[in-house]
Design a protein around this motif. Structure first.
Motif, PDB file in Angstrom:
ATOM      1  N   SER A  40     -32.385 -32.365 -16.828  1.00  0.00           N
ATOM      2  CA  SER A  40     -31.181 -31.611 -16.481  1.00  0.00           C
ATOM      3  C   SER A  40     -31.082 -31.412 -14.974  1.00  0.00           C
ATOM      4  O   SER A  40     -29.994 -31.480 -14.390  1.00  0.00           O
ATOM      5  CB  SER A  40     -31.167 -30.259 -17.202  1.00  0.00           C
ATOM      6  OG  SER A  40     -32.127 -29.380 -16.667  1.00  0.00           O
ATOM      7  N   GLY A  41     -32.225 -31.164 -14.331  1.00  0.00           N
ATOM      8  CA  GLY A  41     -32.216 -31.013 -12.875  1.00  0.00           C
ATOM      9  C   GLY A  41     -31.819 -32.297 -12.169  1.00  0.00           C
ATOM     10  O   GLY A  41     -31.059 -32.277 -11.195  1.00  0.00           O
ATOM     11  N   LEU A  42     -32.336 -33.426 -12.653  1.00  0.00           N
ATOM     12  CA  LEU A  42     -31.983 -34.719 -12.062  1.00  0.00           C
ATOM     13  C   LEU A  42     -30.495 -35.002 -12.226  1.00  0.00           C
ATOM     14  O   LEU A  42     -29.820 -35.435 -11.276  1.00  0.00           O
ATOM     15  CB  LEU A  42     -32.814 -35.823 -12.715  1.00  0.00           C
ATOM     16  CG  LEU A  42     -32.478 -37.269 -12.307  1.00  0.00           C
ATOM     17  CD1 LEU A  42     -32.638 -37.444 -10.801  1.00  0.00           C
ATOM     18  CD2 LEU A  42     -33.371 -38.261 -13.066  1.00  0.00           C
ATOM     19  N   ALA A  43     -29.966 -34.770 -13.424  1.00  0.00           N
ATOM     20  CA  ALA A  43     -28.548 -35.030 -13.662  1.00  0.00           C
ATOM     21  C   ALA A  43     -27.663 -34.099 -12.845  1.00  0.00           C
ATOM     22  O   ALA A  43     -26.615 -34.511 -12.324  1.00  0.00           O
ATOM     23  CB  ALA A  43     -28.238 -34.881 -15.153  1.00  0.00           C
ATOM     24  N   VAL A  78     -18.131 -20.363 -15.020  1.00  0.00           N
ATOM     25  CA  VAL A  78     -17.629 -19.789 -16.268  1.00  0.00           C
ATOM     26  C   VAL A  78     -18.688 -19.874 -17.361  1.00  0.00           C
ATOM     27  O   VAL A  78     -18.874 -18.946 -18.165  1.00  0.00           O
ATOM     28  CB  VAL A  78     -16.340 -20.507 -16.708  1.00  0.00           C
ATOM     29  CG1 VAL A  78     -15.935 -20.086 -18.116  1.00  0.00           C
ATOM     30  CG2 VAL A  78     -15.212 -20.207 -15.719  1.00  0.00           C
ATOM     31  N   ALA A  79     -19.427 -20.977 -17.394  1.00  0.00           N
ATOM     32  CA  ALA A  79     -20.357 -21.224 -18.489  1.00  0.00           C
ATOM     33  C   ALA A  79     -21.674 -20.464 -18.353  1.00  0.00           C
ATOM     34  O   ALA A  79     -22.340 -20.235 -19.367  1.00  0.00           O
ATOM     35  CB  ALA A  79     -20.643 -22.716 -18.609  1.00  0.00           C
ATOM     36  N   ALA A  99     -25.144 -27.749 -24.804  1.00  0.00           N
ATOM     37  CA  ALA A  99     -24.794 -27.808 -23.381  1.00  0.00           C
ATOM     38  C   ALA A  99     -25.097 -29.193 -22.820  1.00  0.00           C
ATOM     39  O   ALA A  99     -24.277 -29.787 -22.100  1.00  0.00           O
ATOM     40  CB  ALA A  99     -25.555 -26.734 -22.607  1.00  0.00           C
ATOM     41  N   GLY A 100     -26.285 -29.709 -23.147  1.00  0.00           N
ATOM     42  CA  GLY A 100     -26.631 -31.046 -22.678  1.00  0.00           C
ATOM     43  C   GLY A 100     -25.726 -32.113 -23.256  1.00  0.00           C
ATOM     44  O   GLY A 100     -25.350 -33.073 -22.567  1.00  0.00           O
ATOM     45  N   LEU A 101     -25.353 -31.944 -24.531  1.00  0.00           N
ATOM     46  CA  LEU A 101     -24.462 -32.919 -25.165  1.00  0.00           C
ATOM     47  C   LEU A 101     -23.086 -32.907 -24.510  1.00  0.00           C
ATOM     48  O   LEU A 101     -22.479 -33.973 -24.292  1.00  0.00           O
ATOM     49  CB  LEU A 101     -24.345 -32.605 -26.651  1.00  0.00           C
ATOM     50  CG  LEU A 101     -23.566 -33.614 -27.500  1.00  0.00           C
ATOM     51  CD1 LEU A 101     -24.244 -34.973 -27.476  1.00  0.00           C
ATOM     52  CD2 LEU A 101     -23.437 -33.116 -28.941  1.00  0.00           C
ATOM     53  N   ALA A 102     -22.585 -31.724 -24.162  1.00  0.00           N
ATOM     54  CA  ALA A 102     -21.285 -31.645 -23.487  1.00  0.00           C
ATOM     55  C   ALA A 102     -21.325 -32.381 -22.149  1.00  0.00           C
ATOM     56  O   ALA A 102     -20.401 -33.144 -21.819  1.00  0.00           O
ATOM     57  CB  ALA A 102     -20.896 -30.182 -23.288  1.00  0.00           C
ATOM     58  N   ALA A 130     -19.771 -27.108 -17.053  1.00  0.00           N
ATOM     59  CA  ALA A 130     -20.019 -26.119 -18.103  1.00  0.00           C
ATOM     60  C   ALA A 130     -21.356 -26.384 -18.784  1.00  0.00           C
ATOM     61  O   ALA A 130     -22.115 -25.448 -19.083  1.00  0.00           O
ATOM     62  CB  ALA A 130     -18.887 -26.138 -19.115  1.00  0.00           C
ATOM     63  N   GLY A 131     -21.659 -27.647 -19.021  1.00  0.00           N
ATOM     64  CA  GLY A 131     -22.953 -27.980 -19.614  1.00  0.00           C
ATOM     65  C   GLY A 131     -24.099 -27.593 -18.696  1.00  0.00           C
ATOM     66  O   GLY A 131     -25.116 -27.040 -19.143  1.00  0.00           O
ATOM     67  N   GLN A 132     -23.950 -27.859 -17.408  1.00  0.00           N
ATOM     68  CA  GLN A 132     -24.972 -27.473 -16.431  1.00  0.00           C
ATOM     69  C   GLN A 132     -25.178 -25.966 -16.422  1.00  0.00           C
ATOM     70  O   GLN A 132     -26.312 -25.477 -16.416  1.00  0.00           O
ATOM     71  CB  GLN A 132     -24.560 -27.954 -15.041  1.00  0.00           C
ATOM     72  CG  GLN A 132     -24.530 -29.461 -14.874  1.00  0.00           C
ATOM     73  CD  GLN A 132     -23.925 -29.889 -13.551  1.00  0.00           C
ATOM     74  OE1 GLN A 132     -23.478 -29.056 -12.761  1.00  0.00           O
ATOM     75  NE2 GLN A 132     -23.894 -31.183 -13.292  1.00  0.00           N
TER      76      GLN A 132
END
Length: 414
Positions: A40-43, A78-79, A99-102, A130-132
């Motif tokens: 998640s950090g890399l993305a 917002v998320a 969240a990751g899927l979004a 929002a996923g992040q």
């Protein structure tokens, strides 16, 4: 709340280590969590960098870049509180998944709009943001479920270390891959990384009591009330927000200008940014084992080290001094972050941890864009020197004021 087993591990000496504690890297559940958070950090890091490459190859205009990054930031802000609410109400692992899927779905849609529709890119970027945002408090609370109290600081240091390594090596690797594949495929690859972040993390503890359903607004207020129960948290969050909104923002704007105008080269800019990351890497390695006598005071003193960055830019010093100041800033921010996250996971009521963590991310890092937006006009109105001097004073003063709160000594109400 505070784990008695963890308390027994607290050592009074400033050079104590946790050598008797089994290595967190041997825990399969943590390794899965580490892979997920690192992905998640890399993305998260990759998104603006890849869009910057799109501007260079002229498939995206600078105005389009600004629009897409703005909607991504809005989606994130917002998320973050919504993610905190949902993570306390439902499974933290489930929130990470959705969240990751979004973000994984939104990333290739951004690629689809590249060069075709700025509006489509902006909407998809909001979904990615929002996923992040939703996964940040969820990962923070999931860490407390997966890792026992004795090894939590070691775990947070390992997670932070991975983030710093990404910042250090990923730009060169991404630019290298960009010579082989186009920008759209890089965005698709970012979606695959988000899919890893969604699928790999382990399930957390099922023992965490979920709050009674009283409505999202009332549950958010409960989270604020829980944060207010911890004066050290409010003081530390205020100090962190002040440092990021002033010091981080000022150096982000002033460093490129001073590197060009004072030193006549962009080498100082590159060296200072690399030095900051290198300092943070060292900080993560140190804090994995270091247990100072007054951990809260040590963390706040470390946070104040960020003031050396705007101070070095203010004074006519040798470039090596600027680089050294950024090493101290990076070292200090990491020596603060890891004990801060660990104390939050230890002290906050487990059923409210994600909501309190969302307040942390929302105020400290969420307000950073506001600081960046205000710094440039302030420099035009008052001059770079005056703004840098003010920011240096704030960076030194805010953690000092936070340390005056009695419970800040150990980041604990007791």
């Amino acid at each position: 709340m505070c784990n008695n087993d963890e308390e027994s591990q607290q050592v009074t000496g400033s050079t104590a280590t946790v050598g008797k504690t089994p290595s967190i890297l041997r825990d399969p559940a943590f390794l899965r969590l580490w892979v997920g958070t690192t992905a998640s950090g890399l993305a998260t890091w990759a998104f603006p960098f890849i869009l910057g490459l799109a501007v260079l190859d002229r498939t995206l205009t600078p105005a389009g870049l600004g629009l897409v990054l703005a909607t991504r930031t809005v989606g994130f802000l917002v998320a973050v509180p919504v993610g905190g609410l949902l993570s306390d109400r439902y499974s933290r692992r489930g929130v990470v998944f959705w969240a990751g899927l979004a973000a994984a779905i939104g990333s290739p849609v951004v690629a689809l709009g590249l060069g075709r529709s700025a509006l489509l890119m902006a909407v998809a970027a909001a979904v990615v943001g929002a996923g992040q945002g939703a996964c940040r408090p969820a990962f923070q609370a999931l860490t407390a479920e997966v890792v026992d109290g004795e090894r939590r600081q070691q775990a947070n240091a390992a997670l932070s270390l991975a983030t710093r390594v990404i910042v250090l090596v990923a730009p060169a690797l991404t630019a290298l891959v960009a010579t082989v594949v186009g920008t759209p495929w890089l965005l698709v690859g970012m979606g695959v990384i988000w899919l890893i972040a969604a699928l790999v993390p382990p399930s957390g503890s099922a023992e965490v009591a979920r709050p009674e359903r009283i409505g999202l607004v009332a549950e958010f207020v409960e989270g604020v009330r829980e944060a207010r129960r911890h004066p050290w948290f409010l003081a530390g969050l205020g100090a962190l927000t002040a440092v990021i909104a002033t010091g981080y923002s000022a150096t982000g704007v002033a460093l490129p200008l001073i590197s060009r105008d004072r030193y006549g080269t962009q080498v100082v800019l590159a060296a200072a940014l690399t030095a900051y990351t290198a300092g943070a890497l060292v900080g993560a390695l140190v804090i994995a084992r270091w247990r100072p006598r007054a951990q809260g005071w040590a963390a706040l003193a470390s946070l104040a080290c960020y003031g050396f960055a705007p101070l070095a830019l203010l004074l006519p010093v040798h470039p090596a001094v600027v680089v050294g100041a950024y090493v101290l800033a990076g070292l200090g921010i990491e020596l603060f972050n890891v004990p801060w996250f660990t104390a939050t996971q230890r002290e906050v009521e487990p059923s409210k941890l994600a909501r309190v963590s969302s307040l942390d991310f929302l105020l400290s890092y969420g307000l950073a864009p506001v600081g960046l937006a205000l710094i440039a006009p302030a420099m035009s109105a008052f001059g770079i020197g005056a703004v840098l001097g003010f920011c240096a004073v704030v960076c030194f003063l805010a953690p000092g004021l936070a340390a005056l709160v009695p419970s800040s000594r150990d980041f604990s109400r007791r």
